[in-house]
Design a protein around this motif. Sequence first.
Motif, PDB file in Angstrom:
ATOM      1  N   ARG A 446      -3.894  -8.067  -5.602  1.00  0.00           N
ATOM      2  CA  ARG A 446      -4.522  -7.673  -5.528  1.00  0.00           C
ATOM      3  C   ARG A 446      -5.752  -6.764  -6.509  1.00  0.00           C
ATOM      4  O   ARG A 446      -4.707  -6.279  -7.153  1.00  0.00           O
ATOM      5  CB  ARG A 446      -4.454  -6.596  -4.222  1.00  0.00           C
ATOM      6  CG  ARG A 446      -4.460  -7.009  -2.959  1.00  0.00           C
ATOM      7  CD  ARG A 446      -5.350  -7.388  -2.214  1.00  0.00           C
ATOM      8  NE  ARG A 446      -5.252  -8.247  -0.387  1.00  0.00           N
ATOM      9  CZ  ARG A 446      -6.098  -9.091  -0.009  1.00  0.00           C
ATOM     10  NH1 ARG A 446      -7.173  -9.263  -0.409  1.00  0.00           N
ATOM     11  NH2 ARG A 446      -5.367  -9.153   1.321  1.00  0.00           N
ATOM     12  N   THR A 447      -6.805  -7.035  -6.782  1.00  0.00           N
ATOM     13  CA  THR A 447      -7.121  -6.801  -8.054  1.00  0.00           C
ATOM     14  C   THR A 447      -7.600  -4.540  -7.860  1.00  0.00           C
ATOM     15  O   THR A 447      -8.521  -4.588  -8.594  1.00  0.00           O
ATOM     16  CB  THR A 447      -8.560  -7.227  -8.372  1.00  0.00           C
ATOM     17  OG1 THR A 447      -9.285  -7.358  -7.529  1.00  0.00           O
ATOM     18  CG2 THR A 447      -8.042  -8.774  -8.500  1.00  0.00           C
ATOM     19  N   ALA A 448      -7.292  -4.540  -6.422  1.00  0.00           N
ATOM     20  CA  ALA A 448      -8.226  -3.312  -6.275  1.00  0.00           C
ATOM     21  C   ALA A 448      -7.567  -2.585  -5.181  1.00  0.00           C
ATOM     22  O   ALA A 448      -6.790  -3.226  -4.190  1.00  0.00           O
ATOM     23  CB  ALA A 448      -9.727  -3.048  -5.924  1.00  0.00           C
ATOM     24  N   THR A 449      -7.398  -1.422  -4.451  1.00  0.00           N
ATOM     25  CA  THR A 449      -7.678  -0.863  -3.762  1.00  0.00           C
ATOM     26  C   THR A 449      -8.377  -0.319  -2.464  1.00  0.00           C
ATOM     27  O   THR A 449      -8.920   0.095  -3.323  1.00  0.00           O
ATOM     28  CB  THR A 449      -5.974   0.317  -3.779  1.00  0.00           C
ATOM     29  OG1 THR A 449      -5.443   0.454  -4.582  1.00  0.00           O
ATOM     30  CG2 THR A 449      -6.192   1.600  -2.589  1.00  0.00           C
ATOM     31  N   VAL A 450      -7.982  -0.084  -1.656  1.00  0.00           N
ATOM     32  CA  VAL A 450      -9.032  -0.242  -0.425  1.00  0.00           C
ATOM     33  C   VAL A 450      -8.764   1.362   0.120  1.00  0.00           C
ATOM     34  O   VAL A 450      -8.223   0.731   0.954  1.00  0.00           O
ATOM     35  CB  VAL A 450      -9.757  -1.802   0.354  1.00  0.00           C
ATOM     36  CG1 VAL A 450     -10.772  -1.505   0.829  1.00  0.00           C
ATOM     37  CG2 VAL A 450     -10.341  -2.597  -1.052  1.00  0.00           C
TER      38      VAL A 450
END
Length: 498
Positions: A446-450
């Motif tokens: 994953r390239t980001a935290t959501v």
Amino acid sequence: GVAMFVRMFPGAVLGPLAGIVADRLPRARVMIVCDLLRALILGLVALAVATGAPMALVLVPLAFQGILSNAFRPAQAALLPSLARTPEHLTAANAAASTVESVGIFAGPALGGVLLVATDPQTVFAASALTLLWSAALIARLDFTEQRVARPVPETPGELAHEALAGFRLIGSDRGLLTLAGLFAAQTFVAGILGVMVAVTALDILGKGDAWVGYLTSALGVGGIVGGVVAGGLAGRRRLALAFAGAMLLWAVPMLAIAASPSVGVALVAMGVIGIGNTVGDVCVITLMQRAVPDELLARVFAVLESVIVGTLALGGLVAPFLIDAFGPRGALVVAGLFLPVATLLARPELARIDGRSAAPEQLDLLRRPPLFQPLNPTTLEQLAAKLHPVAVPAGQAVFAQGDHGDRYYLIASGEADVLVDGAFVRTLHEGEGLGEIALLRDAPRTATVTARTDLELQALDRDDFLAAVTGHAASAAAADGVVASHLARARPALASI
């Protein structure tokens, strides 16, 4: 009899192989090539008849014509979902196609008979070749470019066998598809019996002459045309399995009525009602198959159905004389008439489950909103919608964290979520937006935290289902690349500010 066997049997055996071609190559192109080759074959047959060639030079080419015919029809059935704009349009299109086919079944032999009386056999073959050229010209005019990602046709015998059996494996592994295919086989088995019983009814039960075989057959064709209109009324219905069960009863009651009250009027009306049931049943099962089977296997599944149709028709025709010997003509009608209701009654629980699997309209509307799903045809969207499962995330909790393994794609049904890259805020996601596609498409963490800004109601799609749908369609794959590029571009300013 030999001519009928030679025409049909090779196509039934090799039909699953023909389905591979229609699943791997552009289907419209497959249909055009089949039409052109069939036209060439019939032209050569016309020449062979005109020159008094041996019968083998007539029958053998017709065997190849039958094989090509069994490649055309699965390609046609598999192409239609790509042309329909909504599931309702697909049902209506199948009803229209079935009506046209009923007109052809009714009018084609009559026109051929008139032409045969007025001219000679070779002219009839040549005229048939011209109709196939007309078909190819109509398909070529389609303002439509298939967006499926092309895959090479298997080359080794082992690969061919594996791919040819894919349709059988899929049907065998899905109880719903197996039930539909089984009832469809039961219907065509009874149709094979009826092919014999039409003549028996006309000559033995009614005591009429040979012409009444044609009259009763024509009543079937007229009923089929009416059935197309009736099936068109199903276009607004998403649940078709029980309608298919009702169509099976429209086969049974008329046959029992002829046995109970044999008269010309009853027989003509009964044959018309059977024609209605035949068309409605065909439209229901074809539409349900189109909506349930993945696009990459669709032609092979319909190739299996083509083989089943030919095989069970032949089997029904073989069984009919034994039924007549055992129970008499009217008794044979009773036995054949009771077969379908009993089979349908046994399958009713599974038919109810098939209808219960239909995707909810709100799930379809949610799937249509992200750009990467918009190019997909209605049946693929419906299949994806049926695979969505709800996920609830409370406010303040992470949906996933940067660096996690990507196993799902998410759609926001309600609520808002924040996207953070290396702890820096990037943007807020709202209802109808998707998240998690970058890790799936690039097979990366994953390239980001959501994180849920508010309580979130999500619809999740598993990795394999997401990738099969998006990467199997050229326009959708291009849209997905655009979405990935856009998300990464939005993340760069946040990274630069750290």
